[in-house]
Design an enzyme around this catalytic site. Structure first.
Site, short mmCIF file in Angstrom:
data_model
loop_
_atom_site.label_atom_id
_atom_site.label_comp_id
_atom_site.label_asym_id
_atom_site.label_seq_id
_atom_site.Cartn_x
_atom_site.Cartn_y
_atom_site.Cartn_z
N GLY A 10 27.86 1.69 -1.08
CA GLY A 10 29.00 2.07 -0.24
C GLY A 10 30.18 1.15 -0.50
O GLY A 10 30.06 0.14 -1.21
N LEU A 12 31.89 -0.97 1.42
CA LEU A 12 31.74 -2.35 1.91
C LEU A 12 30.62 -3.07 1.15
O LEU A 12 30.76 -4.23 0.75
CB LEU A 12 31.46 -2.35 3.41
CG LEU A 12 31.33 -3.71 4.07
CD1 LEU A 12 32.60 -4.53 3.90
CD2 LEU A 12 31.01 -3.57 5.56
N ALA A 57 25.21 3.61 6.80
CA ALA A 57 25.49 4.25 8.09
C ALA A 57 25.72 5.74 7.88
O ALA A 57 26.06 6.18 6.78
CB ALA A 57 26.74 3.63 8.73
N ASP A 99 35.04 -0.07 15.50
CA ASP A 99 35.98 -0.05 16.63
C ASP A 99 35.79 1.22 17.46
O ASP A 99 36.27 1.28 18.60
CB ASP A 99 37.42 -0.14 16.12
CG ASP A 99 37.76 0.99 15.16
OD1 ASP A 99 36.95 1.28 14.26
OD2 ASP A 99 38.84 1.60 15.31
N TYR A 124 29.61 9.80 17.15
CA TYR A 124 29.51 8.72 16.15
C TYR A 124 29.60 7.35 16.84
O TYR A 124 28.77 6.47 16.62
CB TYR A 124 30.61 8.87 15.10
CG TYR A 124 30.79 7.67 14.21
CD1 TYR A 124 29.87 7.37 13.21
CD2 TYR A 124 31.88 6.80 14.37
CE1 TYR A 124 30.03 6.25 12.39
CE2 TYR A 124 32.04 5.68 13.55
CZ TYR A 124 31.12 5.42 12.57
OH TYR A 124 31.27 4.30 11.78
N LYS A 128 26.69 4.45 17.07
CA LYS A 128 26.88 3.09 16.55
C LYS A 128 26.69 2.05 17.67
O LYS A 128 26.15 0.98 17.43
CB LYS A 128 28.27 2.94 15.92
CG LYS A 128 28.47 3.74 14.63
CD LYS A 128 27.65 3.24 13.44
CE LYS A 128 28.13 1.93 12.90
NZ LYS A 128 27.34 1.53 11.69
#
Ligand SMILES: NC(=O)c1ccc[n+]([C@@H]2O[C@H](COP(=O)([O-])OP(=O)(O)OC[C@H]3O[C@@H](n4cnc5c(N)ncnc54)[C@H](OP(=O)(O)O)[C@@H]3O)[C@@H](O)[C@H]2O)c1
Length: 286
Positions: A10, A12, A57, A99, A124, A128
């Site tokens: 991914g 990140l 994720a 966030d 979502y 999370k």
């Protein structure tokens, strides 16, 4: 020191792997599907890592509204299994969150700290947030790192590209761009978030942290700045979230304060405009 990185391909994950010290074992979905608890546990037991970094994720914010089970399977229940496996191995778990665990407080207009009560407004975000709590309740040696508006040189795997590339591509095609101007957050360059995460992990000061670039803007302002720095002329205009009409609600304001990371020694984050400039300088020419 051996670190296993889940979701390594991914955007990140790709920026994190080369920055981690010691031996790094990057794993893709084909090596370890998070939703296959038994196989994941066997894999971790065989590797015996000192640290597991979870960059994987279910990231499809709009699709999650129609398929909450899929979102919860990856972002919550699989994370619980992962946290249990890490606890049993005695290793550190670094888990990324978002966030989008905020938004319910619609009057909020000052940066959110780790101590502020979350309140998601989407499936979502809720999935999370459940993942966060499951890590915090299960694995004592944890870092839960909330970040925001990621864009990286590798593009967001599952989403195929990132906001910067999408804006530049559509502008290049001469398409009119209507971008929401009533959602404020902090666009964050994955290279900067990866640097900050590595510094934070080194402290061994476990807990919940916010790591983003500095400052804030709306998505419209983000697009305008991308075009300004790139020297691109675009047919860009602001719209409201209602006009855009996405299936999932997003926070009107989800700027994350980075003070807690600073309090354990992290360097101040780079302003979001400087980060765009750095990104545009590093992206491969297309
Ligand atoms: N992107 C953002 O704007 C943003 C904002 C705030 C927070 N975050 C959080 O930051 C973290 C990293 O996001 P990112 O943008 O780097 O994501 P990304 O580029 O979409 O990468 C996610 C990775 O997870 C893998 N994955 C998905 N389901 C999996 C499963 N069941 N088993 C194993 N691997 C699986 C994907 O593999 P496939 O390619 O095979 O699907 C992909 O390699 C996530 O926790 C995300 O929630 C992201």
């Amino acid at each position: 020191m051996r670190t296993v990185v889940l979701g390594a391909p991914g955007q990140l994950g790709r920026d994190l792997c080369p920055r981690l010290a010691g031996e790094v074992v990057p794993l893709a979905r084909a090596d370890a599907d998070l939703t296959d608890a038994a196989r994941l546990r066997d894999k971790l037991n065989a590797l015996r890592p000192d640290c597991v970094v979870n960059c994987a994720a279910y990231n499809f914010v709009d699709k999650a509204e129609a398929e909450p089970d899929a979102a919860f399977a990856v972002n919550a229940w699989a994370v619980r299994n992962l946290a249990t496996a890490c606890r049993d191995l005695g290793c550190t778990l670094v888990h990324f969150s978002t966030d989008y665990v905020f938004g319910l407080d619609t009057s909020r207009r000052t940066p959110l700290a780790e101590t502020d009560p979350p309140g998601p407004v989407s499936v979502y975000g809720l999935s999370k947030l459940a993942g966060e709590y499951l890590v915090r309740a299960t694995c004592p040696k944890h870092f839960v790192i909330r970040t925001c508006g990621l864009y990286g040189v590798w593009g967001s795997g599952g989403k195929g590209g990132n906001f910067v590339e999408t804006m530049l591509r559509l502008a290049g095609q001469g398409k009119p761009l209507r971008v929401v101007d009533d959602q404020r957050c902090t666009p964050s360059f994955t290279a900067d978030v990866a640097d900050a995460a590595v510094a934070l992990i080194r402290t061994a000061k476990y807990g919940l942290y916010h790591l983003t670039n500095a400052g804030d803007c709306s998505w419209f302002e983000f697009a305008r700045e991308i075009f300004r720095i790139a020297g691109v002329t675009a047919d860009l205009a602001p719209i409201t979230s209602d006009q855009f009409g996405a299936p999932a609600r997003r926070p009107a304001y989800s700027v994350l304060a980075n003070d807690k990371a600073a309090s354990v020694g992290n360097a101040p984050p780079r302003p979001w405009k400087e980060a765009i400039r750095a990104y545009l300088g590093q992206r491969p020419s297309r």
